[in-house]
Design a protein around this motif. Structure first.
Motif, PDB file in Angstrom:
ATOM      1  N   PHE A 139       0.842  -1.191   0.000  1.00 57.80           N
ATOM      2  CA  PHE A 139       0.000   0.000   0.000  1.00 57.80           C
ATOM      3  C   PHE A 139       0.885   1.252   0.000  1.00 57.80           C
ATOM      4  CE2 PHE A 139      -3.203  -2.798   2.235  1.00 57.80           C
ATOM      5  CZ  PHE A 139      -4.158  -2.748   1.230  1.00 57.80           C
ATOM      6  N   ALA A 140       0.440   2.291  -0.722  1.00 57.78           N
ATOM      7  CA  ALA A 140       1.185   3.549  -0.803  1.00 57.78           C
ATOM      8  C   ALA A 140       0.268   4.711  -0.442  1.00 57.78           C
ATOM      9  CB  ALA A 140       1.759   3.736  -2.204  1.00 57.78           C
ATOM     10  N   PRO A 141       0.167   5.073   0.830  1.00 57.15           N
ATOM     11  CA  PRO A 141      -0.697   6.188   1.236  1.00 57.15           C
ATOM     12  C   PRO A 141      -0.151   7.524   0.779  1.00 57.15           C
ATOM     13  CG  PRO A 141       0.590   5.386   3.100  1.00 57.15           C
ATOM     14  CD  PRO A 141       0.852   4.441   1.974  1.00 57.15           C
ATOM     15  N   ALA A 142      -1.070   8.495   0.617  1.00 59.10           N
ATOM     16  CA  ALA A 142      -0.678   9.845   0.187  1.00 59.10           C
ATOM     17  C   ALA A 142      -0.939  10.887   1.262  1.00 59.10           C
ATOM     18  CB  ALA A 142      -1.420  10.222  -1.094  1.00 59.10           C
ATOM     19  N   SER A 143      -1.488  10.483   2.401  1.00 56.06           N
ATOM     20  CA  SER A 143      -1.768  11.415   3.495  1.00 56.06           C
ATOM     21  C   SER A 143      -1.672  10.648   4.801  1.00 56.06           C
ATOM     22  CB  SER A 143      -3.158  12.029   3.354  1.00 56.06           C
ATOM     23  OG  SER A 143      -4.157  11.032   3.548  1.00 56.06           O
ATOM     24  N   VAL A 144      -1.621  11.371   5.902  1.00 58.02           N
ATOM     25  CA  VAL A 144      -1.581  10.710   7.201  1.00 58.02           C
ATOM     26  C   VAL A 144      -2.880   9.950   7.449  1.00 58.02           C
ATOM     27  CG1 VAL A 144      -1.308  11.034   9.691  1.00 58.02           C
ATOM     28  CG2 VAL A 144       0.063  12.400   8.106  1.00 58.02           C
ATOM     29  N   GLN A 145      -4.023  10.528   7.051  1.00 56.85           N
ATOM     30  CA  GLN A 145      -5.299   9.831   7.206  1.00 56.85           C
ATOM     31  C   GLN A 145      -5.320   8.536   6.407  1.00 56.85           C
ATOM     32  OE1 GLN A 145      -8.308  10.657   9.170  1.00 56.85           O
ATOM     33  NE2 GLN A 145      -8.367   8.479   8.696  1.00 56.85           N
ATOM     34  N   GLU A 146      -4.817   8.596   5.195  1.00 60.02           N
ATOM     35  CA  GLU A 146      -4.807   7.376   4.376  1.00 60.02           C
ATOM     36  C   GLU A 146      -3.838   6.351   4.956  1.00 60.02           C
ATOM     37  OE1 GLU A 146      -5.535   6.646  -0.272  1.00 60.02           O
ATOM     38  OE2 GLU A 146      -3.636   7.661   0.158  1.00 60.02           O
ATOM     39  N   MET A 147      -2.767   6.823   5.564  1.00 57.31           N
ATOM     40  CA  MET A 147      -1.840   5.916   6.228  1.00 57.31           C
ATOM     41  C   MET A 147      -2.563   5.165   7.342  1.00 57.31           C
ATOM     42  SD  MET A 147       2.099   6.714   6.572  1.00 57.31           S
ATOM     43  CE  MET A 147       2.046   8.234   7.478  1.00 57.31           C
ATOM     44  N   VAL A 148      -3.353   5.892   8.133  1.00 58.94           N
ATOM     45  CA  VAL A 148      -4.152   5.276   9.198  1.00 58.94           C
ATOM     46  C   VAL A 148      -5.090   4.214   8.608  1.00 58.94           C
ATOM     47  CG1 VAL A 148      -6.072   5.731  10.781  1.00 58.94           C
ATOM     48  CG2 VAL A 148      -4.030   7.183  10.836  1.00 58.94           C
ATOM     49  N   ASP A 149      -5.818   4.600   7.571  1.00 59.93           N
ATOM     50  CA  ASP A 149      -6.809   3.690   6.986  1.00 59.93           C
ATOM     51  C   ASP A 149      -6.156   2.441   6.400  1.00 59.93           C
ATOM     52  OD1 ASP A 149      -8.708   5.582   7.676  1.00 59.93           O
ATOM     53  OD2 ASP A 149      -8.767   6.497   5.677  1.00 59.93           O
ATOM     54  N   LEU A 150      -5.011   2.633   5.732  1.00 59.51           N
ATOM     55  CA  LEU A 150      -4.374   1.500   5.053  1.00 59.51           C
ATOM     56  C   LEU A 150      -3.640   0.586   6.028  1.00 59.51           C
ATOM     57  CD1 LEU A 150      -3.106   3.209   1.773  1.00 59.51           C
ATOM     58  CD2 LEU A 150      -5.095   1.707   2.070  1.00 59.51           C
ATOM     59  N   VAL A 151      -3.142   1.125   7.132  1.00 61.60           N
ATOM     60  CA  VAL A 151      -2.566   0.247   8.160  1.00 61.60           C
ATOM     61  C   VAL A 151      -3.646  -0.684   8.698  1.00 61.60           C
ATOM     62  CG1 VAL A 151      -1.657   0.194  10.516  1.00 61.60           C
ATOM     63  CG2 VAL A 151      -0.641   1.734   8.836  1.00 61.60           C
ATOM     64  N   GLN A 152      -4.833  -0.119   8.982  1.00 61.96           N
ATOM     65  CA  GLN A 152      -5.917  -0.950   9.507  1.00 61.96           C
ATOM     66  C   GLN A 152      -6.392  -1.957   8.466  1.00 61.96           C
ATOM     67  OE1 GLN A 152      -8.651   1.196  12.462  1.00 61.96           O
ATOM     68  NE2 GLN A 152      -7.882   2.888  11.237  1.00 61.96           N
ATOM     69  N   GLU A 153      -6.526  -1.501   7.234  1.00 56.24           N
ATOM     70  CA  GLU A 153      -6.930  -2.439   6.175  1.00 56.24           C
ATOM     71  C   GLU A 153      -5.851  -3.486   5.933  1.00 56.24           C
ATOM     72  OE1 GLU A 153      -8.811  -2.559   1.698  1.00 56.24           O
ATOM     73  OE2 GLU A 153      -8.458  -0.631   2.666  1.00 56.24           O
ATOM     74  N   GLY A 154      -4.604  -3.075   6.105  1.00 53.68           N
ATOM     75  CA  GLY A 154      -3.499  -4.005   5.896  1.00 53.68           C
ATOM     76  C   GLY A 154      -3.594  -5.235   6.780  1.00 53.68           C
ATOM     77  N   PHE A 155      -4.010  -5.050   8.027  1.00 49.32           N
ATOM     78  CA  PHE A 155      -4.162  -6.204   8.920  1.00 49.32           C
ATOM     79  C   PHE A 155      -5.257  -7.142   8.411  1.00 49.32           C
ATOM     80  CE2 PHE A 155      -1.864  -3.560  12.036  1.00 49.32           C
ATOM     81  CZ  PHE A 155      -0.977  -4.513  12.538  1.00 49.32           C
ATOM     82  N   ASP A 156      -6.346  -6.567   7.915  1.00 51.35           N
ATOM     83  CA  ASP A 156      -7.419  -7.409   7.369  1.00 51.35           C
ATOM     84  C   ASP A 156      -6.952  -8.175   6.131  1.00 51.35           C
ATOM     85  OD1 ASP A 156      -9.172  -6.643   9.330  1.00 51.35           O
ATOM     86  OD2 ASP A 156     -10.393  -5.340   8.063  1.00 51.35           O
ATOM     87  N   VAL A 157      -6.264  -7.491   5.229  1.00 53.12           N
ATOM     88  CA  VAL A 157      -5.772  -8.142   4.005  1.00 53.12           C
ATOM     89  C   VAL A 157      -4.771  -9.243   4.362  1.00 53.12           C
ATOM     90  CG1 VAL A 157      -4.429  -7.782   1.883  1.00 53.12           C
ATOM     91  CG2 VAL A 157      -6.229  -6.160   2.523  1.00 53.12           C
ATOM     92  N   ALA A 158      -3.890  -8.947   5.319  1.00 54.04           N
ATOM     93  CA  ALA A 158      -2.915  -9.952   5.738  1.00 54.04           C
ATOM     94  C   ALA A 158      -3.606 -11.203   6.260  1.00 54.04           C
ATOM     95  CB  ALA A 158      -1.992  -9.358   6.805  1.00 54.04           C
ATOM     96  N   ASP A 159      -4.631 -11.015   7.106  1.00 54.62           N
ATOM     97  CA  ASP A 159      -5.355 -12.168   7.651  1.00 54.62           C
ATOM     98  C   ASP A 159      -6.184 -12.884   6.590  1.00 54.62           C
ATOM     99  OD1 ASP A 159      -4.353 -11.868  10.198  1.00 54.62           O
ATOM    100  OD2 ASP A 159      -6.103 -10.818  10.990  1.00 54.62           O
TER     101      ASP A 159
END
Length: 357
Positions: A139-159
């Motif tokens: 994932f490549a976020p473009a803002s701090v908010q998107e970084m937050v969202d993609l970190v959380q989504e990243g855990f779901d995708v990983a699982d």
């Protein structure tokens, strides 16, 4: 509506992981991501979770392997040279099909390079930074908010796919402060972790074993084919991108991700005032790459595409593969921690398209 909080990017990463149910953090300090580890050191013990500063990046990634194998959500973070040291462990994690989230706040290189922002780890991240035939979602976020969202989504995708997921930002995103909110997320329906090494629980009659070693070549080939089928499923389901100002015919299309895409949007607005219409494709997943978005624009651009990067031209290879010879491809990049201005990008585009209309 959730309250917005002003947070530094690196600290927001840590809070996002906590909100996502991360139980363990293993890492090692390296600029410009050290605040991720510092934040987790303060917060995790207070809520009964594990923080451990390992003796090295190599040790940290192997601790991730162990924790992920027990089925808990686990995070590690580093910056470019540290990710290189983690590469062998990441390959082991991919081979053993273990879910985890890896943060890379990229700095300039090669070698020790500098501590300023860069995007020069693109090929390392997207082509498999360790050995063997494996991929990881990037994932490549473009803002701090998107970084937050993609970190959380990243855990779901990983699982969901039993795979390592990387969230790759740059030094600027890690250090900048922006308002963020931690929203209640509608999580995915995730599979059970009946593969985890948790002893003889429930009706289990034998211990689970997690490994990436296959001494019989036919078994290793079968395992590799299983992994490739999983990667095709990810390519079908998990591509993310943004198309900006791409309606109708355009003079040229910019390809840019992360912080660079925000700079490019300002260049697009500047050029529009001069009668030059520029579209922007922003990959949000660097792997899987949004090739179809580029295919869609091939017949709508007069002067082709330009890849704008904080590197000497790494994403341009994927742009070229997506375009497949159907339109010209140009490049503009800065490296070593240098960041382009909107005016620099606009001038490069004017030189390509022939000036103001």
């Amino acid at each position: 509506m959730a309250e917005k909080i002003l947070m530094k990017g690196n600290e927001a990463i840590g809070e996002a992981a906590i909100h996502a149910g991360c139980q363990c953090f293993f890492g090692y300090p390296i600029t410009p991501q050290t605040e991720v580890a510092a934040y987790m050191a303060r917060k995790m013990p207070k809520i009964g979770r594990v923080f451990l500063q390992a003796e090295s990046e190599v040790a940290a990634i192997n601790m991730v392997y162990g924790a992920a194998g027990s089925g808990v959500r686990v995070l590690t973070s580093s910056s470019s040279p540290g990710i290189s040291l983690k590469a062998e462990g990441i390959s082991y994690i991919a081979g053993a099909e273990l879910p985890c989230v890896i943060i890379n706040i990229v700095r300039g290189g090669p070698g020790l390079g500098g501590i300023q922002p860069a995007q020069s780890d693109y090929l390392q991240a997207t082509k498999g930074c360790g050995h063997g035939d494996y991929k990881m979602v990037v994932f490549a976020p473009a803002s701090v908010q998107e970084m937050v969202d993609l970190v959380q989504e990243g855990f779901d995708v990983a699982d969901m796919y039993r795979t390592p997921v990387m969230v790759m930002g740059d030094g600027m995103l890690g250090q900048m402060m922006e308002p963020v909110e931690f929203k209640e997320r509608q999580g995915r329906q995730l599979p059970s972790k009946d593969w985890a090494t948790t002893g003889l629980r429930g009706k289990r009659e034998k211990h689970n074993v997690i490994n990436s070693l296959f001494l019989k070549p036919e078994e290793l080939e079968e395992h590799n084919r299983k992994l490739q089928a999983k990667y095709r499923e990810i390519e079908n389901n998990e591509v993310k991108y943004e198309m900006y100002n791409c309606e109708g015919e355009v003079d040229i299309v910019i390809a840019a991700y992360g912080i660079t895409s925000r700079i490019c949007k300002n260049a697009v607005k500047m050029l529009e005032k001069e009668g030059i219409k520029v579209g922007l494709i922003r990959p949000i997943t660097l792997w899987p790459f949004p090739s179809k978005a580029f295919e869609e624009m091939c017949g709508k651009t007069k002067h082709g595409f330009i890849s704008v990067e904080l590197s000497e031209g790494q994403m341009i290879e994927d742009v070229a593969l997506a375009v497949n010879g159907r339109a010209p491809i140009h490049f503009y990049g800065r490296s070593g921690g240098m960041v382009p201005t909107p005016a620099e990008i606009a001038n490069k585009i004017k030189a390509i398209v022939g000036g103001a209309k």
